[in-house]
Design a protein around this motif. Structure first.
Motif, PDB file in Angstrom:
ATOM      1  N   VAL A  82       0.858  -1.185   0.000  1.00 48.69           N
ATOM      2  CA  VAL A  82       0.000   0.000   0.000  1.00 48.69           C
ATOM      3  C   VAL A  82       0.894   1.235   0.000  1.00 48.69           C
ATOM      4  CG1 VAL A  82      -1.744   1.306   1.269  1.00 48.69           C
ATOM      5  CG2 VAL A  82      -1.881  -1.186   1.166  1.00 48.69           C
ATOM      6  N   ASP A  83       0.679   2.107  -0.971  1.00 50.55           N
ATOM      7  CA  ASP A  83       1.459   3.333  -1.102  1.00 50.55           C
ATOM      8  C   ASP A  83       0.796   4.437  -0.273  1.00 50.55           C
ATOM      9  OD1 ASP A  83       3.016   5.470  -1.858  1.00 50.55           O
ATOM     10  OD2 ASP A  83       2.738   5.160  -4.020  1.00 50.55           O
ATOM     11  N   VAL A  84       1.147   4.466   1.007  1.00 45.60           N
ATOM     12  CA  VAL A  84       0.546   5.430   1.933  1.00 45.60           C
ATOM     13  C   VAL A  84       0.950   6.846   1.560  1.00 45.60           C
ATOM     14  CG1 VAL A  84       0.325   6.122   4.350  1.00 45.60           C
ATOM     15  CG2 VAL A  84       0.476   3.701   3.753  1.00 45.60           C
ATOM     16  N   ARG A  85       2.159   6.996   1.066  1.00 47.05           N
ATOM     17  CA  ARG A  85       2.610   8.337   0.651  1.00 47.05           C
ATOM     18  C   ARG A  85       1.717   8.879  -0.462  1.00 47.05           C
ATOM     19  NH1 ARG A  85       8.678  10.016  -0.335  1.00 47.05           N
ATOM     20  NH2 ARG A  85       8.416  10.264   1.876  1.00 47.05           N
ATOM     21  N   ARG A  86       1.404   8.031  -1.440  1.00 47.91           N
ATOM     22  CA  ARG A  86       0.530   8.460  -2.541  1.00 47.91           C
ATOM     23  C   ARG A  86      -0.875   8.764  -2.027  1.00 47.91           C
ATOM     24  NH1 ARG A  86      -0.699  11.518  -5.986  1.00 47.91           N
ATOM     25  NH2 ARG A  86      -2.106  10.862  -7.613  1.00 47.91           N
ATOM     26  N   ALA A  87      -1.380   7.935  -1.122  1.00 43.93           N
ATOM     27  CA  ALA A  87      -2.704   8.176  -0.543  1.00 43.93           C
ATOM     28  C   ALA A  87      -2.740   9.512   0.184  1.00 43.93           C
ATOM     29  CB  ALA A  87      -3.093   7.042   0.403  1.00 43.93           C
ATOM     30  N   SER A  88      -1.672   9.811   0.920  1.00 43.77           N
ATOM     31  CA  SER A  88      -1.637  11.086   1.648  1.00 43.77           C
ATOM     32  C   SER A  88      -1.547  12.268   0.682  1.00 43.77           C
ATOM     33  CB  SER A  88      -0.477  11.112   2.644  1.00 43.77           C
ATOM     34  OG  SER A  88       0.766  11.062   1.986  1.00 43.77           O
ATOM     35  N   GLN A  89      -0.865  12.086  -0.439  1.00 46.00           N
ATOM     36  CA  GLN A  89      -0.809  13.149  -1.449  1.00 46.00           C
ATOM     37  C   GLN A  89      -2.190  13.393  -2.046  1.00 46.00           C
ATOM     38  OE1 GLN A  89       2.170  11.570  -4.071  1.00 46.00           O
ATOM     39  NE2 GLN A  89       3.857  12.546  -2.952  1.00 46.00           N
ATOM     40  N   ILE A  90      -2.922  12.327  -2.292  1.00 45.17           N
ATOM     41  CA  ILE A  90      -4.290  12.471  -2.819  1.00 45.17           C
ATOM     42  C   ILE A  90      -5.147  13.243  -1.821  1.00 45.17           C
ATOM     43  CG2 ILE A  90      -6.407  11.193  -3.362  1.00 45.17           C
ATOM     44  CD1 ILE A  90      -4.555   9.020  -4.569  1.00 45.17           C
ATOM     45  N   ALA A  91      -4.941  12.964  -0.528  1.00 49.11           N
ATOM     46  CA  ALA A  91      -5.713  13.644   0.522  1.00 49.11           C
ATOM     47  C   ALA A  91      -5.187  15.054   0.813  1.00 49.11           C
ATOM     48  CB  ALA A  91      -5.692  12.805   1.799  1.00 49.11           C
ATOM     49  N   LEU A  92      -4.114  15.443   0.146  1.00 47.91           N
ATOM     50  CA  LEU A  92      -3.491  16.771   0.315  1.00 47.91           C
ATOM     51  C   LEU A  92      -3.006  17.015   1.747  1.00 47.91           C
ATOM     52  CD1 LEU A  92      -5.828  19.033  -1.859  1.00 47.91           C
ATOM     53  CD2 LEU A  92      -3.622  18.025  -2.498  1.00 47.91           C
ATOM     54  N   MET A  93      -2.324  16.026   2.295  1.00 45.30           N
ATOM     55  CA  MET A  93      -1.752  16.183   3.629  1.00 45.30           C
ATOM     56  C   MET A  93      -0.497  15.340   3.739  1.00 45.30           C
ATOM     57  SD  MET A  93      -4.641  14.074   5.844  1.00 45.30           S
ATOM     58  CE  MET A  93      -6.023  14.983   5.201  1.00 45.30           C
ATOM     59  N   SER A  94       0.262  15.591   4.780  1.00 43.45           N
ATOM     60  CA  SER A  94       1.467  14.791   4.993  1.00 43.45           C
ATOM     61  C   SER A  94       1.071  13.366   5.363  1.00 43.45           C
ATOM     62  CB  SER A  94       2.314  15.404   6.114  1.00 43.45           C
ATOM     63  OG  SER A  94       1.647  15.238   7.358  1.00 43.45           O
ATOM     64  N   GLU A  95       2.009  12.450   5.190  1.00 44.94           N
ATOM     65  CA  GLU A  95       1.739  11.060   5.547  1.00 44.94           C
ATOM     66  C   GLU A  95       1.412  10.941   7.033  1.00 44.94           C
ATOM     67  OE1 GLU A  95       3.970   6.749   5.548  1.00 44.94           O
ATOM     68  OE2 GLU A  95       4.653   8.271   4.134  1.00 44.94           O
TER      69      GLU A  95
END
Length: 86
Positions: free
Chosen positions: A19-32
């Motif tokens: 799971v690419d948590v970094r990418r998910a956090s970018q989609i959510a517009l916030m830091s990991e």
């Protein structure tokens, strides 16, 4: 909330792999870090605990259906062997 939903859709799509948590956090517009904290606040559990539970739910359904060998299910959800999965 729409961005968090999109981030969670990505997480759900990647359940059987890394799971690419970094990418998910970018989609959510916030830091990991903030994404993980927000997830915990909304879900009542950490992201890692959620992933573990979701993967086990998927694995349980596969085991019960009997469509795959236990070894195959274990490897597919990220365990090295059926023993580790057990």
């Amino acid at each position: 909330m729409e961005r968090l939903n999109r981030a969670m859709a990505l997480v759900e799509q990647q359940l059987e792999g890394e799971v690419d948590v970094r990418r998910a956090s970018q989609i959510a517009l916030m830091s990991e870090h903030h994404f993980r904290r927000m997830f915990s606040a909304l879900a009542g559990m950490s992201l890692s605990e959620y992933l573990r539970r979701r993967r086990m739910t998927i694995a349980a359904a596969s085991v019960v259906s009997g469509a795959e060998a236990l070894q195959d299910v274990a490897v597919r959800i990220g365990y090295g062997s059926a023993d580790a999965f057990s």
